[in-house]
Write an enzyme that holds these catalytic residues in place. Structure first.
Site, PDB file in Angstrom:
ATOM      1  N   ASP A  39       0.838  -1.197   0.000  1.00 50.84           N
ATOM      2  CA  ASP A  39       0.000   0.000   0.000  1.00 50.84           C
ATOM      3  C   ASP A  39       0.876   1.252   0.000  1.00 50.84           C
ATOM      4  OD1 ASP A  39      -1.945   1.894   0.233  1.00 50.84           O
ATOM      5  OD2 ASP A  39      -2.526   1.412   2.292  1.00 50.84           O
ATOM      6  N   LYS A  99       1.504   7.929   0.381  1.00 48.82           N
ATOM      7  CA  LYS A  99       1.860   7.982   1.803  1.00 48.82           C
ATOM      8  C   LYS A  99       3.226   8.651   1.972  1.00 48.82           C
ATOM      9  CE  LYS A  99      -0.460   3.755   3.432  1.00 48.82           C
ATOM     10  NZ  LYS A  99      -1.336   4.394   4.433  1.00 48.82           N
ATOM     11  N   ARG A 125     -10.957  -0.699   2.136  1.00 49.97           N
ATOM     12  CA  ARG A 125     -12.418  -0.799   2.219  1.00 49.97           C
ATOM     13  C   ARG A 125     -13.025  -1.003   0.832  1.00 49.97           C
ATOM     14  NH1 ARG A 125     -12.809   5.002   4.937  1.00 49.97           N
ATOM     15  NH2 ARG A 125     -10.895   4.176   5.838  1.00 49.97           N
ATOM     16  N   ASP A 182      -5.812   6.316  -0.794  1.00 56.88           N
ATOM     17  CA  ASP A 182      -5.207   5.532   0.282  1.00 56.88           C
ATOM     18  C   ASP A 182      -6.261   4.797   1.117  1.00 56.88           C
ATOM     19  OD1 ASP A 182      -3.162   4.506   1.788  1.00 56.88           O
ATOM     20  OD2 ASP A 182      -2.760   6.354   2.915  1.00 56.88           O
TER      21      ASP A 182
HETATM   22  N1  BES Z   1      -3.217   0.298   5.207  1.00 51.57           N
HETATM   23  C1  BES Z   1      -3.663   1.532   5.707  1.00 51.57           C
HETATM   24  C2  BES Z   1      -3.957   1.511   7.192  1.00 51.57           C
HETATM   25  C3  BES Z   1      -2.788   1.257   8.123  1.00 51.57           C
HETATM   26  C4  BES Z   1      -2.147   2.330   8.716  1.00 51.57           C
HETATM   27  C5  BES Z   1      -2.385  -0.015   8.432  1.00 51.57           C
HETATM   28  C6  BES Z   1      -1.095   2.104   9.574  1.00 51.57           C
HETATM   29  C7  BES Z   1      -1.337  -0.246   9.290  1.00 51.57           C
HETATM   30  C8  BES Z   1      -0.688   0.820   9.881  1.00 51.57           C
HETATM   31  C9  BES Z   1      -4.938   1.964   4.989  1.00 51.57           C
HETATM   32  O1  BES Z   1      -5.074   1.548   3.682  1.00 51.57           O
HETATM   33  C10 BES Z   1      -4.955   3.447   4.978  1.00 51.57           C
HETATM   34  O2  BES Z   1      -4.083   4.011   4.372  1.00 51.57           O
HETATM   35  N2  BES Z   1      -5.938   4.038   5.643  1.00 51.57           N
HETATM   36  C11 BES Z   1      -6.068   5.449   5.698  1.00 51.57           C
HETATM   37  C12 BES Z   1      -7.516   5.786   5.483  1.00 51.57           C
HETATM   38  C13 BES Z   1      -7.766   7.261   5.317  1.00 51.57           C
HETATM   39  C14 BES Z   1      -7.233   7.736   3.983  1.00 51.57           C
HETATM   40  C15 BES Z   1      -9.256   7.509   5.405  1.00 51.57           C
HETATM   41  C16 BES Z   1      -5.631   5.920   7.077  1.00 51.57           C
HETATM   42  O3  BES Z   1      -5.934   5.249   8.059  1.00 51.57           O
HETATM   43  O4  BES Z   1      -4.957   6.943   7.155  1.00 51.57           O
HETATM   44 ZN    ZN Z   2      -4.072  -0.223   3.202  1.00 56.39          ZN
HETATM   45 ZN    ZN Z   3      -4.168   2.873   2.263  1.00 59.66          ZN
END
Ligand code: BES
Ligand code: ZN
Ligand code: ZN
Length: 500
Positions: A274, A281, A355, A351
């Protein structure tokens, strides 16, 4: 590692190390420590009276036996105050024992069950905790170094002494089950640790094919063309930015019984890397996003344990797999995507990809006839903020499932903490141009709004969502868990389905 339960005399059993526990604040030894000490010339007692052994939790000492008993070393472990003894302390003691056994390169190790009589813990629970924590602690990820740094000898045998012979057959069954599930957890850890160039979506599928062939699981695979043909537009939207082919692994387990009910579906987020996509990121710790398929790994190996232990329920697994990458063909913020359900999504952040791939997997699981659904995903950074590395989040539309999952988790030392799924969170995801936004731009309640997005596709099917973002990959040792991948979720769903 061979694990056996035997009725033996702790002084006469021949092993590289025997383990005994002592309690804090007790001048009189109890259990196996008391049984062993006279043969050691009262050494343990002397060390206790000189306060060199305190019995405090986390304390331990290796004693050389110099031929006074059949085994070469005695490891004395502090179990804390006897009235506070619980399964978590047993797990900690077992992992301390394994660490010490590794240090002296022991091949055989002995525990005993009756020393903990002080607390009203069931010997079966103690046995399970000992086996699970030991198997977890023993395992090390092999890695990719071209030369092996140290010649680690592996522990070959773990003996658990139980002197009540009537209990031995049932304890053996408990230990064997525990070893199978904990072994599955270790395999999940290895998959999570694998970097994305060595575990692409299709590599994951090959592993899953092998796992299925080795147990009673049927395997099928949706490839890129099937994903497009079936209209899995949300999964495709994420996958299309990468040159790695996406896929969906489907595993089916059929129980032996003739009474059929709708299967339980297990759904695992399988983002093999990711990057965030166009909503890139930050580069700090981005390497850890190779673990964004931890939910997928948990589902795969929970299925293996379920099949090996012959669960009496039908279970299907739906595992959507792809990379989330930026690029000329990548999904962009502002895009509107049509999911398999027909519902449209406005992309706020690329990101928030987990979901989206789960949404199509959920719709597909419903098409396959799922009567209940459990999804496991490293879904939100907000869950890490809320619960840290000490608990996974759980949310859902069915309180009974949530309660049962919490119980199933605790049985094997996993922790789930329920977060709310108030219907008003839906307002955070209201879009002006599509049915739903893929995430909120409010920066509030990230875990609950992520689950709210999933709920939109789940509709009325009983469902629970487990967010393992904070627990799947540990940057420090946590309780009885080693640093690194933890296999979070495997014990929970395996115990839940196996009805233990
Ligand atoms: N894979 C990440 C979530 C994550 C963050 C897993 C840290 C493990 C450690 C997920 O895909 C993500 O990036 N989520 C975002 C969502 C946001 C854009 C609404 C997040 O949590 O920042
Ligand atoms: Zn993710
Ligand atoms: Zn993500």
């Amino acid at each position: 590692m061979k694990i056996s339960i035997k009725s033996e005399n702790i002084k006469k059993i021949k092993a590289d190390m025997v383990v005994v526990g002592i309690f804090e604040g007790q001048s009189k030894l109890s259990g196996k420590a008391a049984e062993l000490d006279p043969a050691l010339g009262g050494l343990i007692k002397r060390l206790v009276s000189k306060k060199e052994l305190t019995g405090k939790t986390g304390s331990s000492a290796v004693l050389h036996t110099s031929g006074k008993i059949a085994s070469d070393h005695v490891l004395v472990i502090g179990l804390g105050k006897s009235e506070e003894l619980d399964l978590d302390r047993i797990r900690m003691a077992a992992s301390t024992a394994i660490k010490n056994a590794k240090k002296i390169k022991a091949r055989s190790l002995v525990y005993s069950l009756d020393g903990q009589a002080a607390a009203d813990l069931s010997p079966f629970d103690i046995c399970r905790a000992m086996v699970e924590a030991s198997v977890l602690q023993e395992h090390e990820f092999a890695g990719y170094k071209s030369e092996n740094e140290d010649d680690t000898t592996s522990l070959e045998e773990l003996v658990i002494i139980e002197n009540n012979s009537k209990r031995i057959p049932a304890l053996r069954a408990e230990a064997a089950r525990a070893q199978t599930v904990a072994g599955a957890v270790n395999k999940a850890k290895d998959l999570v640790s694998a970097p994305s160039n060595r575990l692409t979506p299709m590599d994951f599928a090959s592993t899953a094919r092998k796992v299925a062939a080795g147990s009673r699981l049927s395997f099928s695979l949706l490839r890129a063309k099937d994903i497009r043909q079936k209209g899995m537009g949300a999964l495709w939207a994420i996958a299309k930015g990468s040159s790695e082919e996406p896929c969906v692994v489907v595993l089916k387990y059929k129980s032996a019984g003739r009474r059929r009910s709708a299967p339980i579906a297990l759904i695992g987020k399988g983002i093999t890397f990711d990057s965030g996509g166009i909503s890139l990121k930050p580069s700090k710790k981005m390497d850890e996003m190779k673990t964004d398929m931890a939910g997928a790994a948990a589902v795969l190996y929970a299925m293996e344990a379920i099949a090996k232990l012959k669960a009496d329920k039908d279970v299907i697994a739906v595992i959507p797999l792809c990379e989330n990458m930026p690029g000329g063909r990548a999904l962009k913020p502002g895009d509107v995507v049509t999911s398999m359900s027909g519902k449209t999504m406005e992309i706020i952040s690329t990101d928030a990809e987990g979901r989206m791939i789960l949404a199509d997997a959920i719709t597909y699981a419903k098409k396959l006839g799922a009567g209940k659904m459990i999804d496991i995903a490293t879904l939100t950074g907000a869950c890490v903020v809320a619960l840290g590395d000490l608990a996974s989040g759980i949310l859902g539309n069915n309180q009974m499932m949530i309660d049962d999952l919490i119980t199933a988790a605790e049985r094997s030392g996993e922790r789930l903490w329920q977060l709310p799924l108030y219907k008003e969170y839906r307002e955070y995801l209201k879009s002006g141009i599509a049915d739903i936004k893929n995430c909120s731009d409010l920066g509030k309640a990230g875990t609950s709004s992520g689950a709210t997005f999933l709920k939109e596709f789940v509709e009325d099917t009983p469902w629970a969502h487990i967010d393992i973002a904070g627990t799947a990959y540990l940057d420090r040792t946590v309780r009885h868990y080693r640093k690194g991948a933890s296999g979070a979720g495997v014990f929970t769903v395996a115990n839940y389905i196996l009805g233990r």
